[in-house]
Write a protein that holds these residues in place. Structure first.
Motif, PDB file in Angstrom:
ATOM      1  N   GLY A 317      40.539  39.249  91.072  1.00 30.13           N
ATOM      2  CA  GLY A 317      41.231  40.224  91.914  1.00 30.13           C
ATOM      3  C   GLY A 317      40.984  41.666  91.520  1.00 30.13           C
ATOM      4  N   GLU A 318      40.976  41.936  90.222  1.00 32.83           N
ATOM      5  CA  GLU A 318      40.777  43.290  89.738  1.00 32.83           C
ATOM      6  C   GLU A 318      39.431  43.860  90.167  1.00 32.83           C
ATOM      7  N   VAL A 319      38.398  43.030  90.205  1.00 30.63           N
ATOM      8  CA  VAL A 319      37.052  43.517  90.508  1.00 30.63           C
ATOM      9  C   VAL A 319      36.996  44.178  91.878  1.00 30.63           C
ATOM     10  N   LEU A 320      37.526  43.517  92.889  1.00 33.44           N
ATOM     11  CA  LEU A 320      37.483  44.090  94.232  1.00 33.44           C
ATOM     12  C   LEU A 320      38.332  45.357  94.324  1.00 33.44           C
ATOM     13  N   ARG A 321      39.442  45.368  93.605  1.00 33.36           N
ATOM     14  CA  ARG A 321      40.273  46.578  93.619  1.00 33.36           C
ATOM     15  C   ARG A 321      39.547  47.745  92.966  1.00 33.36           C
ATOM     16  N   TYR A 322      38.883  47.483  91.846  1.00 38.27           N
ATOM     17  CA  TYR A 322      38.125  48.542  91.177  1.00 38.27           C
ATOM     18  C   TYR A 322      37.027  49.086  92.091  1.00 38.27           C
ATOM     19  N   LEU A 323      36.356  48.180  92.810  1.00 41.87           N
ATOM     20  CA  LEU A 323      35.284  48.612  93.711  1.00 41.87           C
ATOM     21  C   LEU A 323      35.837  49.485  94.832  1.00 41.87           C
ATOM     22  N   ASN A 343      38.722  34.620  92.815  1.00 33.80           N
ATOM     23  CA  ASN A 343      40.152  34.392  93.028  1.00 33.80           C
ATOM     24  C   ASN A 343      40.978  35.576  92.557  1.00 33.80           C
ATOM     25  N   GLY A 344      42.192  35.654  93.112  1.00 34.52           N
ATOM     26  CA  GLY A 344      43.159  36.641  92.658  1.00 34.52           C
ATOM     27  C   GLY A 344      43.159  37.949  93.416  1.00 34.52           C
ATOM     28  N   VAL A 345      42.613  37.999  94.638  1.00 33.55           N
ATOM     29  CA  VAL A 345      42.598  39.266  95.377  1.00 33.55           C
ATOM     30  C   VAL A 345      43.785  39.333  96.341  1.00 33.55           C
ATOM     31  N   ARG A 346      44.444  40.476  96.358  1.00 28.47           N
ATOM     32  CA  ARG A 346      45.558  40.684  97.284  1.00 28.47           C
ATOM     33  C   ARG A 346      45.039  40.903  98.697  1.00 28.47           C
ATOM     34  N   PRO A 522      52.282  49.951  90.568  1.00 32.18           N
ATOM     35  CA  PRO A 522      51.764  50.160  91.924  1.00 32.18           C
ATOM     36  C   PRO A 522      50.243  50.342  91.925  1.00 32.18           C
ATOM     37  N   GLY A 523      49.568  49.614  92.823  1.00 28.62           N
ATOM     38  CA  GLY A 523      48.119  49.741  92.951  1.00 28.62           C
ATOM     39  C   GLY A 523      47.320  48.955  91.948  1.00 28.62           C
ATOM     40  N   HIS A 524      47.983  48.156  91.108  1.00 27.35           N
ATOM     41  CA  HIS A 524      47.284  47.353  90.106  1.00 27.35           C
ATOM     42  C   HIS A 524      47.517  45.869  90.354  1.00 27.35           C
ATOM     43  N   GLU A 525      46.475  45.071  90.109  1.00 27.77           N
ATOM     44  CA  GLU A 525      46.626  43.617  90.160  1.00 27.77           C
ATOM     45  C   GLU A 525      47.332  43.137  88.896  1.00 27.77           C
ATOM     46  N   GLY A 526      48.054  42.039  89.011  1.00 30.96           N
ATOM     47  CA  GLY A 526      48.679  41.439  87.841  1.00 30.96           C
ATOM     48  C   GLY A 526      49.858  42.258  87.333  1.00 30.96           C
ATOM     49  N   ARG A 527      50.154  42.072  86.055  1.00 27.42           N
ATOM     50  CA  ARG A 527      51.277  42.766  85.425  1.00 27.42           C
ATOM     51  C   ARG A 527      50.834  43.283  84.062  1.00 27.42           C
ATOM     52  N   VAL A 528      51.296  44.451  83.705  1.00 29.61           N
ATOM     53  CA  VAL A 528      50.969  45.034  82.408  1.00 29.61           C
ATOM     54  C   VAL A 528      52.046  44.638  81.400  1.00 29.61           C
ATOM     55  N   GLY A 529      51.651  44.495  80.145  1.00 31.68           N
ATOM     56  CA  GLY A 529      52.570  44.027  79.116  1.00 31.68           C
ATOM     57  C   GLY A 529      53.616  45.049  78.707  1.00 31.68           C
ATOM     58  N   MET A 530      54.836  44.548  78.521  1.00 32.02           N
ATOM     59  CA  MET A 530      55.940  45.373  78.023  1.00 32.02           C
ATOM     60  C   MET A 530      56.753  44.526  77.057  1.00 32.02           C
ATOM     61  N   ALA A 531      57.332  45.157  76.050  1.00 33.31           N
ATOM     62  CA  ALA A 531      58.122  44.414  75.067  1.00 33.31           C
ATOM     63  C   ALA A 531      59.457  45.104  74.833  1.00 33.31           C
ATOM     64  N   ALA A 532      60.517  44.311  74.875  1.00 31.27           N
ATOM     65  CA  ALA A 532      61.836  44.785  74.453  1.00 31.27           C
ATOM     66  C   ALA A 532      62.023  44.283  73.025  1.00 31.27           C
ATOM     67  N   ILE A 617      51.992  57.614  86.444  1.00 26.36           N
ATOM     68  CA  ILE A 617      51.547  56.210  86.506  1.00 26.36           C
ATOM     69  C   ILE A 617      51.777  55.631  87.895  1.00 26.36           C
ATOM     70  N   VAL A 618      52.984  55.800  88.420  1.00 26.44           N
ATOM     71  CA  VAL A 618      53.323  55.156  89.695  1.00 26.44           C
ATOM     72  C   VAL A 618      52.621  55.811  90.884  1.00 26.44           C
ATOM     73  N   THR A 619      52.195  57.068  90.743  1.00 29.53           N
ATOM     74  CA  THR A 619      51.464  57.726  91.829  1.00 29.53           C
ATOM     75  C   THR A 619      49.951  57.557  91.696  1.00 29.53           C
ATOM     76  N   GLY A 620      49.528  56.890  90.626  1.00 27.28           N
ATOM     77  CA  GLY A 620      48.096  56.628  90.458  1.00 27.28           C
ATOM     78  C   GLY A 620      47.347  57.714  89.712  1.00 27.28           C
ATOM     79  N   GLY A 621      48.062  58.752  89.254  1.00 24.25           N
ATOM     80  CA  GLY A 621      47.397  59.817  88.506  1.00 24.25           C
ATOM     81  C   GLY A 621      46.913  59.371  87.148  1.00 24.25           C
ATOM     82  N   MET A 622      47.672  58.465  86.513  1.00 21.26           N
ATOM     83  CA  MET A 622      47.273  57.909  85.209  1.00 21.26           C
ATOM     84  C   MET A 622      46.891  56.448  85.392  1.00 21.26           C
ATOM     85  N   LYS A 623      45.687  56.104  84.956  1.00 23.56           N
ATOM     86  CA  LYS A 623      45.205  54.726  85.065  1.00 23.56           C
ATOM     87  C   LYS A 623      45.490  53.959  83.776  1.00 23.56           C
ATOM     88  N   LEU A 624      45.922  52.720  83.938  1.00 27.22           N
ATOM     89  CA  LEU A 624      46.218  51.882  82.771  1.00 27.22           C
ATOM     90  C   LEU A 624      45.140  50.825  82.610  1.00 27.22           C
TER      91      LEU A 624
END
Length: 624
Positions: A317-323, A343-346, A522-532, A617-624
């Protein structure tokens, strides 16, 4: 009589007009269904025929068939080099003969391959297949504890590493030497005691064929490769892919219309199921040419496709989004790519991809490394991972069952049986374990293997594979991926096991407990890791030390991007960590009172999370 004949003729002619119209209106996918079922039957017939051959027929034998039939056909193109099937055969013979001549290698032993994408990776796998050795495909990004774990869990006795990974091997060299491991480096020379250079030995070796007797001990149940997958607990697990499974995998491209005239662009890692099974094993069946690249590059993707006349591309999924995120060009549709398989494309990315890059058939599929069921979207319905039908369900019995996401378990009725989900309702995909659809499990990990087995699903004594995935089937019999359950999420095309990351976080001096989960960006496939995390009594949270710790133990995609400090990690009455509310709250400092940090590679530390960073991050100015 003449009137009757005229009436019959009129009815017949009317039927020729009406029936196609009716089928298109009421069964618009019937013809595609028929073609798919015919393809499924053809694959099964070919598979059964190959299973009956004596001596036993494996993937290597198909490669040797292709070499004999088309010795000069291009097999691999890499940078400015090109290798025919005959070249690959001879080079793999040289590697095999060099290893056989070494006193530090015993034919048939398990070998771990620790290399990035390059032709030598493929030649070495072919060489080891000729020697009858199972091969563990190590992720070349892992280091330290994870590297030792992945190497050891499949009982490997030999490690073959790329020259550029010498430093990573040296980090764990004392432990490997204690285990009596033989280590070879793909280099002409190596001055590190305990590591032998292999390239110089290969150059001197003969390219004569290896005797079949070296692999005469292999059966269909013998492990062929170990592919690592992050599960719900612990460090990565080695999924056992036996020779029977690999033989089935030969059909993955041929069943989707790929032929010997195609050039397939392979930029996904070869240690990954998609890269190895689809990108490498698939073309062995079809005789296609593999255009191999070290790693994915969105900026060079289409230039490569034009340069090498690529006709088939792979994606996650990420590949097509990056393109789609690259700057638009006038020549975006100037290429020969006809098929994108993955597989994995929205759905929205799928539409954008087609609109921007032209009339490319996107074939989305669903499968897993260790799973025993798969689906293919042969119709091209945007957003679906496949289409279900009666024949498929008879061959590979599966169902969707109701799942309680809060309790993290299937819902059962008064009799203790699972409840099937209704059409249009999301449910857990489970697939019956049969001779035709076996579940082999994980190397040296019976506990995790058993966790994937689900018993007494629809009747007493039945046995199903628990996919861990939530799917939905609509009224038109299209199946859609919804989400993963339990403690795994996907980021950068990789599965991240939350408990693996939590275990590593709690190895740090200051952290008492860690609850790891994935949050959407927003605008990213999958989920990014976070820890409490909860800090030990009397200790202080040290952002720079935690940064150094996670970088040392975890590959980049598994490192928690955000850390939230809590007084204590919240748990349920059954001591399961609460994640639902944490996931919902995300990483917005405007909604969270707890201290928040973000991983900052530039300053090599975790730094305080601010509203400005959050908005970027949420407006897409910073890429993760």
């Amino acid at each position: 009589m003449e009137k009757i004949e005229m009436f019959v003729l009129s009815v017949f002619l009317a039927s020729l007009v009406i029936i196609p119209f009716a089928l298109k209106t009421f069964s618009p996918y019937l013809w595609m269904d028929i073609l798919y079922i015919a393809d499924l039957v053809r694959i099964m017939v070919k598979f059964v025929s190959r299973r009956r051959r004596r001596p036993l027929f494996f993937v290597l034998d198909r490669f040797l068939e292709q070499t004999a039939a088309h010795p000069d056909k291009r097999f691999i193109v890499f940078e400015n080099e090109s290798y025919s099937f005959m070249d690959a055969d001879r080079r793999s013979n040289k590697i095999a003969n060099a290893l056989q001549a070494s006193s530090k290698y015993e034919p048939g032993c398990t070998v771990a391959l620790f290399m990035g994408n390059e032709p030598a990776y493929m030649f070495t796998w072919l060489a080891l297949a000729k020697l009858g050795s199972p091969v563990a495909l190590l992720n070349h990004n892992i280091r330290s504890k994870s590297l030792l774990h992945c190497f050891s869990c499949c009982n490997a006795q030999v490690l073959i590493a790329a020259a550029e990974l010498k430093g990573a091997v040296e980090e764990v060299l004392p432990s490997l030497r204690e285990q009596g491991v033989s280590i070879f480096l793909m280099a002409k020379e190596c001055d590190t005691p305990g590591i032998d250079s292999l390239t110089d030995q290969v150059e001197k070796a003969s390219d004569s064929p290896l005797p079949h007797s070296l692999r005469s001990h292999i059966t269909f149940k013998t492990p062929a490769v170990y592919i690592y997958t992050s599960g719900t607990t612990g460090l990565p697990k080695a999924a056992v892919v036996n020779h029977n499974r690999l033989l089935i995998a030969l059909a993955v491209l041929s069943s989707n219309g790929v032929t010997s005239d195609d050039n397939l662009y392979l930029n996904l890692p070869l240690y990954h199921t998609a890269g190895f099974i689809v990108g490498f094993i698939g073309p062995i069946e079809t005789g296609s040419t593999i255009i191999l690249r070290r790693k994915f590059s969105a900026s060079q993707f289409w230039d490569d496709c034009r340069k090498y006349n690529v006709t088939v591309v792979q994606y996650i999924g990420e590949v097509l989004r990056y393109l789609c995120s690259t700057p638009k060009r006038d020549n975006d549709k100037d290429h020969k790519v006809r098929l994108a398989f993955g597989n994995g494309v929205r759905a929205e990315i799928w539409r954008e991809f087609l609109h921007r890059f032209g009339n490319i058939e996107v074939r989305e599929f669903y499968a897993s490394t260790e799973g025993n069921v798969g689906f293919v979207n042969y119709v091209g319905k945007i957003g679906a991972v496949g289409r279900v039908n009666f024949i498929h369900r008879k061959l590979f019995p599966y169902t969707l069952i109701k799942y309680d996401t809060e309790r993290d378990e299937p819902v059962r009725d008064a009799n203790g049986f699972c409840i099937e989900s209704a059409k249009g309702e999301t449910g857990l995909l489970v697939s019956k374990i049969t001779d035709l659809a076996p579940f082999v499990g994980y190397a040296q990990n019976e506990q995790q293997t058993e966790k994937k087995r689900l018993r007494n699903v629809l009747k007493k004594g039945d046995l199903y594979f628990n996919s861990g995935d939530l799917l939905r089937i609509d009224k038109d019999n299209f199946i859609y991926f919804q989400d993963r359950v339990g403690d795994t999420f996907r980021w950068k095309g990789e599965n991240v096991a939350t408990t693996e990351v939590a275990d590593i976080l709690t190895l740090a001096d200051c952290i008492k407990e860690a609850n790891v989960y994935g949050v959407q960006i927003p605008g990213h496939e999958g989920r990014v890791g976070m820890a409490a995390v909860a800090v030990k009594e009397g200790a202080q949270f040290d952002p720079s030390k935690i940064f150094s710790h996670v970088v040392s133990y975890l590959p980049s995609y598994a490192r928690p991007r955000f850390i939230r400090l809590q007084n204590a990690v919240e748990v349920t009455g059954t001591f399961k960590q609460l994640k639902v509310q944490l996931v919902k709250e995300g990483f917005d400092p405007g909604c969270i009172q707890d201290p928040l940090y973000i991983l900052d590679d530039q300053v090599k530390s975790y730094t305080p999370m601010t509203a400005q960073i959050y908005n970027s991050i949420v407006t897409g100015g910073m890429k993760l």
